[in-house]
Each structure stands twice: as structure tokens, then as C-alpha cells.
Design an enzyme around this catalytic site. Structure first.
Site, PDB file in Angstrom:
ATOM      1  N   HIS A 120      61.515   3.040  15.436  1.00  0.00           N
ATOM      2  CA  HIS A 120      62.785   2.819  14.739  1.00  0.00           C
ATOM      3  C   HIS A 120      62.901   1.355  14.276  1.00  0.00           C
ATOM      4  O   HIS A 120      63.256   1.086  13.128  1.00  0.00           O
ATOM      5  CB  HIS A 120      63.943   3.180  15.680  1.00  0.00           C
ATOM      6  CG  HIS A 120      65.305   2.911  15.135  1.00  0.00           C
ATOM      7  ND1 HIS A 120      66.086   3.883  14.552  1.00  0.00           N
ATOM      8  CD2 HIS A 120      66.028   1.766  15.056  1.00  0.00           C
ATOM      9  CE1 HIS A 120      67.223   3.351  14.154  1.00  0.00           C
ATOM     10  NE2 HIS A 120      67.218   2.069  14.458  1.00  0.00           N
ATOM     11  N   GLU A 121      62.567   0.432  15.171  1.00  0.00           N
ATOM     12  CA  GLU A 121      62.674  -0.990  14.827  1.00  0.00           C
ATOM     13  C   GLU A 121      61.696  -1.357  13.710  1.00  0.00           C
ATOM     14  O   GLU A 121      62.049  -2.090  12.790  1.00  0.00           O
ATOM     15  CB  GLU A 121      62.411  -1.859  16.070  1.00  0.00           C
ATOM     16  CG  GLU A 121      63.542  -1.818  17.086  1.00  0.00           C
ATOM     17  CD  GLU A 121      64.881  -2.181  16.468  1.00  0.00           C
ATOM     18  OE1 GLU A 121      64.947  -3.158  15.723  1.00  0.00           O
ATOM     19  OE2 GLU A 121      65.861  -1.450  16.713  1.00  0.00           O
ATOM     20  N   HIS A 124      63.053  -0.404  10.385  1.00  0.00           N
ATOM     21  CA  HIS A 124      63.969  -1.373   9.760  1.00  0.00           C
ATOM     22  C   HIS A 124      63.177  -2.417   8.964  1.00  0.00           C
ATOM     23  O   HIS A 124      63.584  -2.821   7.874  1.00  0.00           O
ATOM     24  CB  HIS A 124      64.787  -2.108  10.824  1.00  0.00           C
ATOM     25  CG  HIS A 124      65.974  -1.332  11.350  1.00  0.00           C
ATOM     26  ND1 HIS A 124      66.952  -0.812  10.526  1.00  0.00           N
ATOM     27  CD2 HIS A 124      66.355  -1.015  12.615  1.00  0.00           C
ATOM     28  CE1 HIS A 124      67.881  -0.210  11.275  1.00  0.00           C
ATOM     29  NE2 HIS A 124      67.536  -0.307  12.544  1.00  0.00           N
ATOM     30  N   GLU A 182      70.465   2.962   9.607  1.00  0.00           N
ATOM     31  CA  GLU A 182      70.108   3.618  10.862  1.00  0.00           C
ATOM     32  C   GLU A 182      69.363   4.918  10.591  1.00  0.00           C
ATOM     33  O   GLU A 182      68.337   5.214  11.193  1.00  0.00           O
ATOM     34  CB  GLU A 182      71.364   3.880  11.700  1.00  0.00           C
ATOM     35  CG  GLU A 182      71.843   2.673  12.463  1.00  0.00           C
ATOM     36  CD  GLU A 182      70.744   2.077  13.310  1.00  0.00           C
ATOM     37  OE1 GLU A 182      70.101   1.116  12.830  1.00  0.00           O
ATOM     38  OE2 GLU A 182      70.489   2.573  14.412  1.00  0.00           O
TER      39      GLU A 182
HETATM   40 ZN   LIG Z   1      68.553   0.594  14.006  1.00  0.00          ZN
END
Ligand SMILES: [Zn+2]
Length: 261
Positions: A120-121, A124, A182
Site C-alpha cells: 500500500h505504501e 502511494h 487510499e
Molecule cells: Zn494510504
């Protein structure tokens, strides 16, 4: 004459401002990536100077093992650091820097849950969310000072700069990622962890666990910068069948990570 030139300039700027994210979304991100990478590097350097880096071999090996499996799918050189800090946080910065707090290492149950966070990071970063955030901020406030402020975390503007990069409260103000960001990081992250051979179903378990932790009096820092919207878990669940298919293919290629906590 001048008008023609300035018109041409504005058109060029606008064209370069409109980029496309890995999921095909049009982005307003006009900062040069080299500049963002520089900001990420500076921020990471000061984090390492001012915060204790973990000396726990087990933690470091676990985080490195999971990160490396995912990084193999992404390419490039990444620096991964475990910070000795009990708060529940993890972040990735432009310039390929990943920070994981020991609190997060203790929180996850297994390699697949940590892979959900790290995927997830990295999502980004790959989707240049910091660039979008800084671009939007620069469009409404004074420009260059913000970029330079990253090296002065004790000032208000420095805190904003660090916050825009997605670092937690300890180093900046809490600037939550938007629902759009997100969602996009979830999609990219799920895809990445599955490609690396991790079990994508654990991302659902992880966010459920995170939501429960967020019910307490003091929601974890990670929840403040990465707000879990109501539909997140549902959307992840919907994406699981496809992700499992990807994991199956990865496993057939011998990608079966075994990172023990
Ligand atoms: Zn996030």
C-alpha cells in the site's frame, strides 16, 4: 508577442501538469519528480538522524524480507528502515524510502499483513501521490518556500511539507490521504503483494484488525494518515478473486516468500 509566448508557456505547463496515475486516473501533478525525490530524501535523512533506528535483528530481517519480495516486482533501489518506535505507523517517501515503526512490526500477525502495508505504501509512491499533494498546496500558497521547508521540520511550513509527504504526526502535521489516494494505493498494493506471492486475503484481515484498533480511545497514527473509509474492506474483498489468481501465477513461478516474524 509576449502574450503568444506566455500562452505557449501556460499550455506547456498545463500539459505537463496533467499526468496519468498507474490506474489510469488523470492527475494534477506539476512538480518535477526529481524535486519530490529530493524532498523525500531530505525528510528521510532527518528522520534517521533524529529517531532511533531499530537494533532488533529479527524485526529488521522480517521487514527487509517482505520489502525485498515486493521491491523485486517494482524494480529500482529502495531503502528500508525500521524505526524503534511503538506507535503504529509506516510510510514510504518519494525517492524510494520506506520507514516502518517497530509498533507496526509487532501489530501484524504475519508476512502477508506486513506485505499489505508495504504494498500500500509503495502504491502511494508509484502513483506519485506526494507530487499531487504538494502540487495542490503550491497552487494555493507560496511556492518554493514549501519545498525548502522540508529541511526545517521545527517550523510550521516544514511540518506541512513533511505532512504532505505522508510522514506521521511525530514529524509533521497529520495530513490524511484522500479517499481517492487510499483507494488507488490499495489497488496497487494488492496487485503488488499478489505478484510477489503473498496471500492477498490477509489485506482484508489486516484492515479489519486496523479498524478494531481504531475503535479505541486513541486511534493509531497510521489510521489518521490512512483513514479507513467504510467501503475500503468491501472493495478489497471484491478484488480478492483476481488477486488470488495473480498469486497463483506467482507461486507457479516459484514466488513463495517465507519471511518469519
Ligand atoms: Zn494510504
Amino acid at each position: 508577442m509576449f502574450n503568444k509566448i506566455s500562452l505557449a508557456l501556460s499550455v506547456t505547463l498545463l500539459l505537463s501538469a496533467c499526468a496519468t496515475s498507474p490506474t489510469g486516473r488523470t492527475q494534477f501533478a506539476f512538480m518535477p519528480d526529481t524535486q519530490l525525490n529530493q524532498m523525500g530524501l531530505q525528510a528521510f535523512d532527518s528522520l534517521k538522524r533524529e529517531n532511533p533506528v531499530s537494533t532488533n535483528q529479527r524485526h529488521t530481517q522480517f521487514v527487509t524480507c517482505v520489502s525485498n519480495a515486493i521491491i523485486r516486482e517494482v524494480g529500482g533501489n529502495w531503502e528500508v528502515v525500521v524505526f524503534e518506535d511503538d506507535s503504529l505507523n509506516a510510510f514510504a517517501l518519494p525517492g524510494n524510502k520506506i520507514g516502518v515503526h517497530s509498533g507496526m512490526v509487532k501489530f501484524v500477525d504475519n508476512q502477508d499483513q506486513l506485505a499489505s502495508i508495504i504494498g500500500h505504501e509503495i502504491g502511494h509512491v508509484l502513483a506519485r501521490h506526494s507530487n499531487e499533494r504538494v502540487s495542490q498546496q503550491m497552487a494555493v500558497s507560496s511556492g518554493m518556500a514549501l519545498i525548502q521547508a522540508v529541511s526545517a521540520p521545527q517550523t510550521a511550513m516544514g511540518q506541512t511539507a513533511l505532512g504532505l509527504l505522508g510522514v506521521g504526526a511525530q514529524y509533521g502535521v497529520l495530513l490524511p490521504y484522500s479517499r481517492l489516494h487510499e483507494n488507488e494505493a490499495d489497488k496497487i498494493g494488492l496487485d503488488l503483494m499478489a505478484k510477489a506471492g503473498f496471500d492477498p486475503r490477509q489485506s482484508v484481515t489486516l484492515w479489519q484488525k486496523m479498524a478494531r484498533a481504531g475503535d479505541g480511545q486513541q486511534p493509531p497514527e497510521f489510521m489518521s494518515t490512512h483513514p479507513a473509509h467504510a467501503t475500503r474492506i468491501q472493495e478489497l474483498q471484491n478484488a480478492i478473486p483476481r488477486a488470488l489468481e495473480i498469486q497463483k501465477q506467482a507461486a507457479a513461478q516459484g514466488k513463495q516468500p517465507r519471511c518469519s516474524k
